[in-house]
Write an enzyme that holds these catalytic residues in place. Structure first.
Site, short mmCIF file in Angstrom:
data_model
loop_
_atom_site.label_atom_id
_atom_site.label_comp_id
_atom_site.label_asym_id
_atom_site.label_seq_id
_atom_site.Cartn_x
_atom_site.Cartn_y
_atom_site.Cartn_z
N LYS A 46 0.77 -1.23 -0.02
CA LYS A 46 0.12 -0.10 -0.22
C LYS A 46 0.94 1.30 0.14
CE LYS A 46 -0.43 -0.29 5.18
NZ LYS A 46 -1.40 -0.77 6.19
N CYS A 154 -1.53 12.74 -6.25
CA CYS A 154 -1.70 13.41 -4.82
C CYS A 154 -1.41 14.93 -5.06
CB CYS A 154 -0.74 13.11 -3.77
SG CYS A 154 1.05 13.27 -4.61
N ILE A 214 -4.69 1.93 -14.66
CA ILE A 214 -4.90 3.35 -14.10
C ILE A 214 -5.24 3.32 -12.68
CG2 ILE A 214 -6.13 3.99 -16.31
CD1 ILE A 214 -8.67 3.21 -14.80
N GLY A 271 -10.47 -2.85 -13.48
CA GLY A 271 -11.29 -4.03 -13.67
C GLY A 271 -11.19 -5.34 -14.18
#
Lengths: 341, 264
Positions: A46, A154, A214, A271
């Protein structure tokens, strides 16, 4: 059978999207089975930030048609705790080689298959170039970290613009980080920009070894407490990021556009839930495919997809076709940095 | 520990229990669950064909009971996911991942256990009651008499309803207050809607009674991956309901988040 990516040898082409699979938490749920059946060929952490972050206030999730909006807010214990506490627990992961015919019993079962080391890719985010530099320099000192992924989705604290949405700014940031590490630098591109291909080209010009995309699409969910009442944002963070099958077609287009523009390898995601979706990403020009939201529905989804890709390769070879599926979109020939053995 | 993949399992039955359904699933290879653990469930077919083309994600359900090779789940139709699961018939298939999470810690001998449940949240109290040896008091709250038939899932339950159509007219915490008056050394195990859990938490905190709360929160995965099911921890930071819970000591919480238990 193995795949090379940025100088790393991987068991197969399927990895995880950052922030979608927590090995340390998953061990609490699955114990040793997680390590025995580890699904990803490389493990992306993460996002790690310099200082600890608690994450956004709940609610953090909203289910959409064929998708999910999350507003998690990058909770993490900060760089120092990651290095001290998480890193030892993420070191030494291995994964079984994918099997074309495991279901038929012709390949050894997962627990007896040939195993490959799982390189650790640490994803970092800074809100300034200086913060990024400290994060990258810290990663450079640790042999356990094989590569660094930069989360540039960010806002720049001074301009308010996402660093990764502005090609000029992105190139400057990557170029400042490039001399600070010999490890591969992967830039995780944001889809929330007018021209993702220019951002990818800027990342490459700055010295990136690969790009991944993405990231989630900015999205929001509104709820009404009663009919006729004014709508208000459901997510504690206001807006969030959309993922899952709902974004797959967008992701495919962005991956194809970027792969046609840059020569560095591309990690495609968005996806992907099946082998066919992964094959589409590869045909669009991706060297690796990352699985994220699909792992929420089945933690072993990535292993299933990797096995399916191996089966496809075997089927294609048996049919006398090229062992690689044809590239219908984007590029001719193998991508730089990729060498399927 | 849960096996590291979801399992495609046969539905063996769907029983009516007042306003609820009890889904029975054949799961011969399941590890024995701890009371309070949960599973992620999705219908194997037509998952995604409901209102607004949902559901997409699996839904978390407490394991209500384990009978031989069957796992039982208490369902209520409150959204597209639970609605689709309620439609399942014997012979159809479900995807199941689990058992997941940290369950209830059983009480030391000779302490009375007060089981306090509300609505479909009574489910984990059934498997808990199955495993408790000492004296057990069961207090269950429901909206109305149709839902109060759900009390049949447990033995010897005393019932309260919001509308007074069955049992005590009022919140189940009225019954809890009386029990705590009688025996302040009891231990409390609770599961139900967020406002009920918050009332139980506050009542137990005031009386220094240890309480274990089985929380509900919208979650995408059930094993710590999505970071979506967080609740605020007392003293700062968040707990993940899926891996730090779903059973959490009440003293770890400042309050029970009202967003917990959003319709699914």
């Amino acid at each position: 059978m193995s795949v090379r990516f940025c100088g790393l040898e991987l068991a197969h082409r399927v990895i995880n999207g950052s922030g979608t699979f927590d090995v340390i938490a998953a061990r609490k749920a699955f114990g040793r089975a997680l390590d025995a059946e580890f699904p990803f060929a490389a493990y992306v952490s993460k996002t790690i930030t310099l200082k600890p972050r608690p994450g956004n206030p709940p609610p953090r999730l909203w289910e959409t048609p064929a998708g999910l909006i999350n507003s998690i807010g990058l909770p993490n214990a900060g760089l120092e705790a990651y290095m001290r506490s998480d890193l030892p627990q993420l070191t030494g992961l291995t994964t079984p080689a994918p099997a074309a015919d495991r279901a038929d019993g012709r390949s050894p079962p997962r627990d007896r298959a040939e195993r490959f080391p799982v390189p650790l890719i640490t994803n970092v985010m800074g809100s300034t170039a200086e913060e990024f530099a400290r994060l990258v320099e810290a990663c450079e000192t640790r042999a356990e970290i094989a590569a660094i992924e930069l989360n540039v989705s960010c806002p720049n604290v001074r301009t308010g613009l996402d660093i990764g949405a502005d090609p000029g700014q992105l190139e400057r940031v990557v170029a400042q980080l490039r001399p600070r590490t010999r490890k591969p630098l992967i830039v995780k591109l944001t889809p929330n920009t007018a021209d993702v291909a220019s951002c990818a080209a800027a990342a490459q010009a700055g010295g990136a070894d690969a790009v991944s995309l993405i990231n989630t699409l900015r999205a929001m969910a509104l709820v009404r407490s009663a009919a006729g009442a004014p709508a208000s944002a459901w997510l504690g963070g206001g807006t969030g990021g959309l993922s899952g099958p709902a974004v797959r077609a967008v992701a495919l287009a962005q991956v194809a556009t970027v792969a046609a523009r840059v020569s560095v390898p591309v990690v495609g995601m968005g996806g992907v839930e099946s082998t066919a979706h992964a094959r589409d990403m590869i045909d669009a020009g991706a060297t690796l495919v990352a699985v994220g939201t699909a792992s929420f529905r089945d933690p072993a989804a990535a292993a299933r997809i990797a096995d399916g890709l191996a089966r496809g390769r075997r089927g294609a070879a048996a049919a006398g076709a090229a062992a690689q599926p044809p590239r219908a979109v984007g590029v001719a020939g193998e991508r730089a940095g990729e060498d399927a053995k | 520990m849960a096996p590291f993949t979801r399992r495609r399992l046969a539905v063996t039955g769907m029983d009516e229990l007042g306003a609820y359904r009890v889904l029975r699933v054949a799961d011969p290879d399941a590890p024995e669950p701890d009371p309070g653990q949960f599973a992620m469930l999705a219908a194997a077919e037509r998952w995604g064909g409901g209102d607004e083309e949902r559901p997409y994600l699996p839904r978390a359900f407490s394991i209500a009971r384990r009978v031989g090779a069957e796992s039982h789940f208490l369902l209520e139709d409150v959204g597209p996911g639970s609605r689709r699961l309620c439609e399942l018939q014997a012979g159809e298939r479900v995807w199941l991942l689990g058992p997941l999470g940290r369950g209830f810690r059983l009480p030391p001998a000779r302490r009375r256990s007060l089981l306090v449940g509300g609505g479909a949240g009574i489910a984990p109290l059934a498997i808990l009651q199955d495993g408790l040896a000492g004296e057990v008091v069961v207090l269950l709250g429901f909206r109305d008499a149709a839902r109060a038939q759900g009390a049949g899932l447990l033995d010897g339950a005393r019932v309260a309803t919001d509308d007074g159509s069955a049992g005590h007219h009022g919140p189940v915490t009225d019954l809890l207050a009386a029990e705590l008056e009688r025996d302040p050394l009891a231990l409390v195990y609770a599961c139900g809607p967020a406002p009920m859990l918050e009332a139980v938490r506050a009542m137990c905190a005031e009386r220094s009674v240890p309480a274990q709360l089985a929380l509900e929160a919208p979650m995408a995965c059930g094993f710590g991956g999505c970071f979506g099911c967080t609740v605020a921890r007392r003293g700062g930071g968040y707990l993940r309901v899926c891996v730090d819970g779903p059973v959490i000591d009440a003293e770890q919480l400042e309050h029970v988040d009202p967003h917990a238990g959003a319709p699914a």
